[in-house]
Design an enzyme around this catalytic site. Structure first.
Site, PDB file in Angstrom:
ATOM      1  N   VAL A 146      -1.416  -1.019  -4.134  1.00  0.00           N
ATOM      2  CA  VAL A 146      -2.560  -0.108  -4.048  1.00  0.00           C
ATOM      3  C   VAL A 146      -2.049   1.311  -3.870  1.00  0.00           C
ATOM      4  O   VAL A 146      -1.328   1.595  -2.907  1.00  0.00           O
ATOM      5  CB  VAL A 146      -3.484  -0.474  -2.867  1.00  0.00           C
ATOM      6  CG1 VAL A 146      -4.745   0.383  -2.903  1.00  0.00           C
ATOM      7  CG2 VAL A 146      -3.841  -1.951  -2.894  1.00  0.00           C
ATOM      8  N   PHE A 171       0.821  -1.202   0.000  1.00  0.00           N
ATOM      9  CA  PHE A 171       0.000   0.000   0.000  1.00  0.00           C
ATOM     10  C   PHE A 171       0.858   1.255   0.000  1.00  0.00           C
ATOM     11  O   PHE A 171       1.889   1.319   0.679  1.00  0.00           O
ATOM     12  CB  PHE A 171      -0.899   0.052   1.250  1.00  0.00           C
ATOM     13  CG  PHE A 171      -1.807  -1.119   1.413  1.00  0.00           C
ATOM     14  CD1 PHE A 171      -3.059  -1.137   0.818  1.00  0.00           C
ATOM     15  CD2 PHE A 171      -1.424  -2.219   2.162  1.00  0.00           C
ATOM     16  CE1 PHE A 171      -3.907  -2.224   0.960  1.00  0.00           C
ATOM     17  CE2 PHE A 171      -2.263  -3.310   2.323  1.00  0.00           C
ATOM     18  CZ  PHE A 171      -3.509  -3.306   1.718  1.00  0.00           C
ATOM     19  N   ASP A 172       0.430   2.251  -0.762  1.00  0.00           N
ATOM     20  CA  ASP A 172       0.892   3.611  -0.518  1.00  0.00           C
ATOM     21  C   ASP A 172       0.127   4.092   0.713  1.00  0.00           C
ATOM     22  O   ASP A 172      -0.956   3.583   1.011  1.00  0.00           O
ATOM     23  CB  ASP A 172       0.563   4.483  -1.737  1.00  0.00           C
ATOM     24  CG  ASP A 172       0.862   5.941  -1.488  1.00  0.00           C
ATOM     25  OD1 ASP A 172       1.986   6.240  -1.071  1.00  0.00           O
ATOM     26  OD2 ASP A 172      -0.038   6.777  -1.703  1.00  0.00           O
ATOM     27  N   LYS A 173       0.675   5.054   1.433  1.00  0.00           N
ATOM     28  CA  LYS A 173      -0.001   5.487   2.668  1.00  0.00           C
ATOM     29  C   LYS A 173      -1.031   6.582   2.408  1.00  0.00           C
ATOM     30  O   LYS A 173      -2.227   6.396   2.616  1.00  0.00           O
ATOM     31  CB  LYS A 173       1.029   5.975   3.699  1.00  0.00           C
ATOM     32  CG  LYS A 173       0.391   6.433   5.014  1.00  0.00           C
ATOM     33  CD  LYS A 173       1.432   6.888   6.003  1.00  0.00           C
ATOM     34  CE  LYS A 173       2.010   8.242   5.648  1.00  0.00           C
ATOM     35  NZ  LYS A 173       1.032   9.350   5.753  1.00  0.00           N
ATOM     36  N   THR A 174      -0.543   7.732   1.931  1.00  0.00           N
ATOM     37  CA  THR A 174      -1.422   8.900   1.824  1.00  0.00           C
ATOM     38  C   THR A 174      -2.437   8.734   0.705  1.00  0.00           C
ATOM     39  O   THR A 174      -2.084   8.448  -0.437  1.00  0.00           O
ATOM     40  CB  THR A 174      -0.583  10.167   1.572  1.00  0.00           C
ATOM     41  OG1 THR A 174       0.367  10.299   2.613  1.00  0.00           O
ATOM     42  CG2 THR A 174      -1.471  11.400   1.526  1.00  0.00           C
TER      43      THR A 174
END
Length: 633
Positions: A507, A310-313
């Site tokens: 994602v 996952f990307d965070k933001t």
């Protein structure tokens, strides 16, 4: 002529379908046998044309594809004047190919979208000290460039003079603009939201971080060769086997009708439609639930994923910084908040909006003698009071004493990953705010659902600092957390996971995510993300609804299983028909055709079950589009 016919395959499929509908309507509703027969004859001729061309092209390269078998079967059906079967077989075959091919060109515009976002010009300092606008390709390393408010940074470089806030979302994906001062590093493609800076060009053209993003997307897309479909692999032995069997039967019996019957019965009508109908139902269910699945290969690959990165933001978090924690000290808190709002209204600091949103509507006072403290905050005169708004360093400079409670609050806020905004009035601390990007509601449960669906590793990669990323990972129970990640770092980590044998889904939602989206086995984009991310991805979660991710994974697993069931049904029926034809006396063309049609209906109804698929405990109402808690059934 061949290329022209193949280029019109979709139109031919549509015309064929219409003619078949006219034929059946004429036969059953109008009782017009002549019109019904000729509608099916024309539909067969139209439909077989592109299939026959593909069969011919396959034979030229010594490949006996399923197109060859379908072509021969249609010719055989024509010879025995079974126009209904020939028309239906060609239409189903063409329609199945249409469904699988319709999304193959979705990612072709991604590179163009990226290049369109790249800066085109730059202000370069000339020998006389003036700045001249030139094409970005004419910038050389070592040149001094000027970037004004609202302008794109044209190269990777180092700030020489000036100060400003730069939005680096296109590179790091982070929503909060970063303050850049002398000596700070800037990247091509980022936007200077406020201020004016002069930079030294360190990397230009394809060597910039933004240039590398484009290169990574190109390489990743090229490396993702189309997986050979199961049916094509199956046909390598199935098609020749049926052809040889028909020829042997003809050679032994000299019964051309029996040989043609073998070809017709051997034509896998249910096999042709079985996989597409599962795909259509799965994709249709996804569309109804806010999920865009780009084709059958995506379904097969996604169903096997064991690692999700996952990307965070904007993915695990909302993407808009908010005041997460707040402490107010002393009396007259309303007055202090009013002074704070008055100062922040005058500020261009990226956290000012979050502060004002938290305070809400209050009476403000004109601000006098505003002084921006470099790297600290703002000091201003408000209604005769000295108001300081900024970080801890500014409070120390203003000789604001923090009592023990305030010191503990500051430590706690920092430990929780907040950016701090302190407000002092006349040297006394009045307000402490902790601002951070909030975790999406319900994400923790969604991640648990992913684990229950068989995902072993949940990894977060972010351009944010490691401390903040660790906090998010701890809160959500992720397997790994990595901060300070540039686009090439994310891609390298995904490659590392793939080399370890993991099937990886990524994602994300930003331009910076597009290389990783393209490189991963499955790229999943949030629907509110950039067009590039959406085009590059294999799966899109429309409306950025993270709760759709577990549903998407469960749906693809069910769809992949459903496809296998349909294949087994189709192949099993064909084997039974051929065995009955050769080793029994009761099997004939009419019975065989009836069984064929029945098997087609069986795989269609089996596939349609996917339309009602819903993940256990799903918190999303399909009809209203509103999240809800549903008891698992």
């Amino acid at each position: 002529m061949q290329q022209y016919i193949l280029s019109k395959k979709n139109q031919i499929t549509l015309i064929s379908g219409i003619l078949i509908a006219v034929g059946f309507f004429s036969h059953f509703a109008l009782g017009n046998a002549f019109l019904a027969e000729w509608s099916l004859i024309i539909a067969s001729i139209f439909g077989v044309a592109p299939i026959a061309i593909q069969a011919y092209q396959a034979l030229k390269v010594k490949v006996v594809s399923i197109d060859v078998l379908v072509t021969i079967a249609v010719i055989g059906a024509f010879l025995i004047q079974n126009f209904e079967e020939s028309a239906v077989v060609t239409f189903l075959f063409l329609f199945g190919h249409y469904l699988e091919q319709r999304t193959l060109n979705q990612t072709r515009s991604a590179i163009k979208e990226l290049t369109d976002m790249a800066p085109e010009s730059a202000l370069v300092q000339t020998e006389d000290g003036e700045f001249e606008e030139v094409d970005v390709d004419d910038v050389d390393e070592g040149d001094v460039l000027l970037v004004k408010t609202g302008g794109k940074v044209p190269v990777d470089g180092t700030v020489l003079t000036g100060e400003g806030y730069i939005n680096e979302a296109s590179i790091t994906g982070e929503s909060v603009p970063v303050t850049k001062t002398e000596g700070g590093e800037v990247f091509a493609g980022t936007i200077l939201e406020n201020g004016t800076i002069q930079i030294r060009a360190d990397k230009v053209g394809e060597d910039t971080t933004f240039g590398k993003i484009i290169e990574l997307v190109e390489e990743a897309q090229d490396s993702k060769s189309e997986a050979e479909r199961f049916i094509d692999r199956f046909s390598k032995w199935y098609t020749p086997t049926v052809l040889v069997l028909a020829f042997i039967v003809w050679a032994i019996t000299q019964n051309i009708e029996l040989a043609i019957t073998i070809l017709v019965l051997g034509c896998p009508g249910a096999l042709v439609i079985g996989v597409p109908v599962s795909n259509v139902a799965g994709i249709g269910n996804g569309a109804r639930n806010g999920i865009l699945l780009k084709g059958s290969e995506v379904i097969n690959d996604f169903s096997s994923v064991d690692t999700i990165v996952f990307d965070k933001t904007g993915t695990l978090t909302v993407g808009n910084p908010e005041v997460a924690e707040k402490e107010v000290y002393g009396d007259n808190s309303e007055e202090a908040l009013s002074y704070l709002a008055s100062v922040e209204q005058e500020s261009d600091h990226p956290l000012a909006k979050a502060v004002l949103a938290n305070i809400g509507p209050v009476d403000t006072t004109p601000v006098d003698e505003t002084d921006v403290v470099k790297g600290g905050g703002i000091v201003a005169q408000v209604n005769g009071h000295r108001v300081a708004v900024g970080n801890v360093a500014l409070m120390e400079k203003e000789q604001v004493t923090l009592n023990k409670k305030a010191q503990k609050d500051v430590q706690r806020f920092e430990k929780n990953g907040n950016s701090l905004v302190l407000t002092a009035v006349d040297g006394e601390l009045k307000v402490l705010m902790g601002i951070r990007d909030q975790v999406r509601p319900g994400v923790k449960q969604d991640l648990q659902n992913l684990k229950e669906l068989g995902v072993k590793n949940l990894v977060v990669l972010s351009g944010d600092n490691q401390g903040t990323v660790d906090l998010v990972a701890k809160e959500l129970g992720l397997t790994e957390a990595h901060g300070h990640m540039l686009p090439e770092d994310k891609s390298a980590h995904i490659e590392k996971l793939q080399k370890e044998g993991q099937i990886v889904a990524f994602v994300g939602d930003g331009v910076n995510d597009s290389p990783s989206l393209a490189l991963a086995d499955i790229g999943i984009a949030m629907g509110s993300g950039t067009d590039v991310a959406i085009e590059t991805s294999d799966v899109v979660l429309m409306n950025s609804d993270f709760s759709r991710l577990p549903h998407a994974l469960g749906l693809t697993k069910s769809t992949a299983s459903n496809m296998k069931q349909n294949i087994l049904i189709a192949v099993g029926v064909v084997l039974v028909l051929l065995a009955s034809l050769l080793f029994s006396e009761w099997m004939n063309m009419s019975i065989g055709m009836l069984v064929h049609e029945a098997s087609i209906l069986v795989v269609i109804f089996n596939g349609m079950r996917l339309l009602k698929y819903r993940l256990r405990g799903d918190r999303y109402n399909v009809k209203t589009g509103v999240e809800e808690i549903e008891t698992a059934k």
